[in-house]
Motif scaffolding. Structure first.
Motif, mmCIF file in Angstrom:
data_model
loop_
_atom_site.group_PDB
_atom_site.id
_atom_site.type_symbol
_atom_site.label_atom_id
_atom_site.label_comp_id
_atom_site.label_asym_id
_atom_site.label_seq_id
_atom_site.Cartn_x
_atom_site.Cartn_y
_atom_site.Cartn_z
ATOM 1 N N GLU A 36 0.831 -1.203 0.000
ATOM 2 C CA GLU A 36 0.000 0.000 0.000
ATOM 3 C C GLU A 36 0.866 1.253 0.000
ATOM 4 O O GLU A 36 0.601 2.216 -0.724
ATOM 5 N N THR A 37 1.923 1.237 0.797
ATOM 6 C CA THR A 37 2.815 2.397 0.895
ATOM 7 C C THR A 37 3.521 2.668 -0.430
ATOM 8 O O THR A 37 3.521 3.789 -0.941
ATOM 9 N N ALA A 38 4.098 1.609 -1.018
ATOM 10 C CA ALA A 38 4.851 1.778 -2.261
ATOM 11 C C ALA A 38 3.954 2.225 -3.413
ATOM 12 O O ALA A 38 4.310 3.124 -4.182
ATOM 13 N N LEU A 39 2.774 1.618 -3.530
ATOM 14 C CA LEU A 39 1.880 1.960 -4.640
ATOM 15 C C LEU A 39 1.303 3.364 -4.500
ATOM 16 O O LEU A 39 1.188 4.092 -5.492
ATOM 17 N N SER A 40 0.948 3.765 -3.297
ATOM 18 C CA SER A 40 0.391 5.105 -3.109
ATOM 19 C C SER A 40 1.431 6.165 -3.449
ATOM 20 O O SER A 40 1.108 7.208 -4.034
ATOM 21 N N GLU A 41 2.703 5.887 -3.131
ATOM 22 C CA GLU A 41 3.781 6.828 -3.479
ATOM 23 C C GLU A 41 4.048 6.806 -4.976
ATOM 24 O O GLU A 41 4.224 7.855 -5.612
ATOM 25 N N GLN A 42 4.092 5.615 -5.559
ATOM 26 C CA GLN A 42 4.370 5.492 -6.995
ATOM 27 C C GLN A 42 3.308 6.185 -7.837
ATOM 28 O O GLN A 42 3.621 6.856 -8.824
ATOM 29 N N LEU A 43 2.041 6.045 -7.442
ATOM 30 C CA LEU A 43 0.935 6.612 -8.207
ATOM 31 C C LEU A 43 0.543 8.010 -7.734
ATOM 32 O O LEU A 43 -0.352 8.632 -8.311
ATOM 33 N N ASP A 44 1.201 8.493 -6.670
ATOM 34 C CA ASP A 44 0.945 9.828 -6.134
ATOM 35 C C ASP A 44 -0.520 10.006 -5.744
ATOM 36 O O ASP A 44 -1.196 10.947 -6.175
ATOM 37 N N ILE A 45 -1.010 9.074 -4.942
ATOM 38 C CA ILE A 45 -2.397 9.128 -4.482
ATOM 39 C C ILE A 45 -2.438 8.830 -2.987
ATOM 40 O O ILE A 45 -1.470 8.318 -2.413
ATOM 41 N N SER A 46 -3.549 9.144 -2.370
ATOM 42 C CA SER A 46 -3.706 8.880 -0.948
ATOM 43 C C SER A 46 -3.982 7.398 -0.718
ATOM 44 O O SER A 46 -4.428 6.684 -1.628
ATOM 45 N N ARG A 47 -3.759 6.953 0.487
ATOM 46 C CA ARG A 47 -4.034 5.551 0.805
ATOM 47 C C ARG A 47 -5.537 5.273 0.752
ATOM 48 O O ARG A 47 -5.944 4.157 0.414
ATOM 49 N N ASN A 48 -6.336 6.265 1.095
ATOM 50 C CA ASN A 48 -7.787 6.070 1.036
ATOM 51 C C ASN A 48 -8.244 5.795 -0.393
ATOM 52 O O ASN A 48 -9.086 4.927 -0.640
#
Length: 222
Positions: A36-48
């Motif tokens: 979740e952490t890596a993908l949210s950073e990679q895609l520049d989106i919030s975890r929600n």
């Protein structure tokens, strides 16, 4: 992927399409854990937002949630593989049978074959597989049905996961380049029904190969 002024719903849909595309091109593998952490950073989106995307893709059967472990790329079952191929025969074969050689999607089919041949030359079998997926998506484009095209996009992602069972992608993908050439030639020479019949046989062979790979993999685990 910059958020800008995009509404949460639209952003969620775009990210869902992005991850689904990663599945289609073989960038994500069956059983792979998604950070979740890596993908949210990679895609520049919030975890929600990412959690909403995970929820949608889980409903589609492309991801699966395991309590206390996280979210994983789904592993297709034998029943889902059989169902996918049943759907493919219904959609793709009919699309070819009712098509005409001057349809714009025919050029997409031709382009996909060209890319597949280039990938073969450099032994990029993952690339060959992606080009093959593009060829079949172009066949569905022949229907001019947005609903079918969207639906097939979901099926394509699940299909690519099924291909993850294959131990030798070269042995699987290489023969289908020539088969695609043959199908396109039949369509271009005004023989759509013959093209559909060739595809029917093609899909039956593909299904048998994938199911055999699935059984081998399951026996290895047991």
């Amino acid at each position: 992927m910059k958020k800008g002024n995009v509404s949460p719903q639209t952003l969620s849909e775009r990210v869902t399409d992005t991850i689904r595309h990663k599945l289609i091109i073989g960038e994500l593998s069956p059983g792979q854990r998604l950070s979740e952490t890596a993908l949210s950073e990679q895609l520049d989106i919030s975890r929600n937002t990412l959690r909403e995307v995970f929820r949608v893709l889980t409903q589609e059967g492309l991801l699966q949630y395991e309590p206390n472990r996280g979210v994983f790329v789904a592993t297709p079952s034998i029943a889902s593989i059989i169902d996918i191929y049943r759907i493919r025969r219904l959609i793709e074969c009919q699309a070819l049978a009712q098509s005409y050689p001057m349809h714009p999607a025919v050029e997409q089919m031709r382009s996909a074959i060209g890319i597949a041949k280039q990938c073969c030359d450099i032994q990029d079998w993952l690339g060959v597989g992606t080009a093959n997926m593009a060829f079949h998506s172009a066949i569905v484009e022949l229907t001019d049905s947005e609903r079918l095209i969207t639906f097939y996009g979901h099926i394509s992602a699940e299909l690519r996961l099924a291909f993850g069972y294959l131990n030798d992608p070269e042995l699987f993908y290489a023969p289908y380049v020539d088969k695609n050439v043959h199908i396109l030639a039949l369509l271009e020479t005004g023989k759509p029904e013959s093209a559909a019949a060739a595809l029917e046989s093609y899909l039956e062979q593909s299904e048998r190969t994938v199911l055999a790979a699935y059984m081998r993999k399951r026996n290895e685990v047991q």
